[in-house]
Enzyme design. Structure first.
Site, PDB file in Angstrom:
ATOM      1  N   CYS A 103       0.845  -1.202   0.000  1.00 25.03           N
ATOM      2  CA  CYS A 103       0.000   0.000   0.000  1.00 25.03           C
ATOM      3  C   CYS A 103       0.876   1.247   0.000  1.00 25.03           C
ATOM      4  O   CYS A 103       1.760   1.391   0.848  1.00 25.03           O
ATOM      5  CB  CYS A 103      -0.928  -0.007   1.206  1.00 25.03           C
ATOM      6  SG  CYS A 103      -2.041   1.418   1.257  1.00 25.03           S
ATOM      7  N   GLY A 236      -8.875  -6.650  -8.547  1.00 23.36           N
ATOM      8  CA  GLY A 236      -9.194  -5.580  -7.617  1.00 23.36           C
ATOM      9  C   GLY A 236     -10.343  -4.742  -8.100  1.00 23.36           C
ATOM     10  O   GLY A 236     -11.512  -5.086  -7.970  1.00 23.36           O
ATOM     11  N   ARG A 237      -9.997  -3.600  -8.734  1.00 25.98           N
ATOM     12  CA  ARG A 237     -11.046  -2.671  -9.156  1.00 25.98           C
ATOM     13  C   ARG A 237     -12.029  -3.283 -10.151  1.00 25.98           C
ATOM     14  O   ARG A 237     -13.217  -2.961 -10.131  1.00 25.98           O
ATOM     15  CB  ARG A 237     -10.402  -1.415  -9.740  1.00 25.98           C
ATOM     16  CG  ARG A 237      -9.865  -0.471  -8.676  1.00 25.98           C
ATOM     17  CD  ARG A 237      -9.084   0.660  -9.288  1.00 25.98           C
ATOM     18  NE  ARG A 237      -7.826   0.205  -9.852  1.00 25.98           N
ATOM     19  CZ  ARG A 237      -7.061   0.927 -10.668  1.00 25.98           C
ATOM     20  NH1 ARG A 237      -7.467   2.130 -11.044  1.00 25.98           N
ATOM     21  NH2 ARG A 237      -5.909   0.456 -11.105  1.00 25.98           N
TER      22      ARG A 237
END
Length: 339
Positions: A103, A236-237
């Protein structure tokens, strides 16, 4: 397709997963995703060790047993704190404990966790070793291919070799660098170029270590291509913003029956969960905010989103609001779309 299914059966627990995403993959989101794929592995959003050790654990860590297999992602850099948090997660019933070393947000950099730890492979290894000693479930690491001016060829190998030696059960690699100096977290999701070949080379150099690839993967066709090189794919997205893609995961990647043929069926199956949560004081919008992309690109999708935006936020909103919104979508458009 046969080779993909064979590889999937050998690594059935890791072949497909939905990425941990801060502020997105909460328990309501995971419940929604679980209805569409029985086989995909789900992850919590990243939780810091401080929050788990000192916060409301039931609120932070509680989940529905239907979510299995589900992994807890931790953020931290103190081996003792991570070991304690991992043990708490195992006691809650999580199937895996994942350490975030990828991250790029300012908050995690200031707290000395996340992608900045790519520069400290020995510390990450110490964290993994402490977590492995504390729990019996798998401990995994999610990282980038490097940060800032690091050479991904050496940086990724250094981290991977260190954590595998410490006992990491798998590596999840976002195939981009993270630029901690100069790019925002949002920019770090798109601007650094993807380098899938670097992840492939890592897998080739570690044939016995499960390697999962993440970053910019748009659908199941791309996932299948990646599965010829690595053990697993993490969306993910694409999975969050266009959740209809998950309707085909079990059939396309596992050769098993699709839980629901249409998104309308999946949303109707959410109703008992929604009614239960509303009875516990949860606001409807806390759940339906994850449905915004459910009918992306099909007739009636805009009306669906508008109805939820106007009526789902009201304190009195109940399941009838969702049903009314779903009714605005054309039936012929609710069939699962090929991913």
């Amino acid at each position: 397709m046969t080779d993909i299914l064979h590889k999937t059966k050998e690594n059935k627990e890791i072949a497909f997963s939905v990425a941990p995403m801060m502020d997105w993959t909460d328990r309501h989101c995971r419940m929604f995703h679980r209805l569409m794929t029985r086989r995909g592995r789900l992850y919590t959003e990243m939780l810091t060790t401080g929050a788990i050790l000192h916060g409301d654990r039931q609120r932070l860590l509680g989940f529905d047993r239907c979510e299995h297999p589900v992994a807890l992602q931790l953020g931290g850099s103190d081996p003792r704190d991570l070991a304690a948090a991992a043990k708490i997660g195992e006691d809650f019933g999580y199937d895996e404990i994942n350490l975030n070393v990828g991250c790029p947000s300012d908050r995690v950099k200031d707290g000395r966790f996340g992608a900045c730890l790519m520069a400290e492979p020995a510390l990450v290894a110490a964290c993994v070793a402490a977590m492995k000693k504390a729990v019996s479930v798998p401990v995994t690491v999610k990282c980038r291919i490097g940060i800032d001016d690091q050479d991904p060829e050496t940086a990724l190998d250094a981290l991977a070799n260190a954590v595998v030696a410490a006992g990491s059960d798998a590596l999840i690699v976002h195939a981009r660098k993270a630029w901690l100096n100069g790019l925002s977290p949002k920019e770090n999701r798109d601007i650094p170029p993807l380098d899938y070949d670097r992840v492939y080379r890592l897998k080739a150099s570690m044939p016995d270590v499960p390697v999962i690839i993440n970053g910019g993967i748009g659908g199941l066709a791309e996932a299948k291509a990646h599965l010829t090189h690595v053990d697993g794919v993490m969306l993910g997205r694409a999975a969050y913003q266009e959740p209809w893609r998950l309707l085909n995961v079990d059939s396309e990647l596992f050769g098993e029956a699709t839980p629901f043929a249409t998104m309308k069926d999946a949303l109707e199956a959410m109703m008992p969960y929604i009614e239960r949560e509303l009875g516990l004081g949860t606001r409807l919008h806390s759940i339906t905010r994850h449905f915004v992309g459910a009918f992306h690109g099909v007739p009636g999708a805009r009306a669906f989103r508008r109805h939820l935006a106007e009526h789902g936020v009201k304190a009195s909103a109940g399941p009838e609001v969702l049903r009314a919104a779903v009714a605005l979508v054309e039936d012929r458009a609710s069939v699962a779309v090929a991913a």
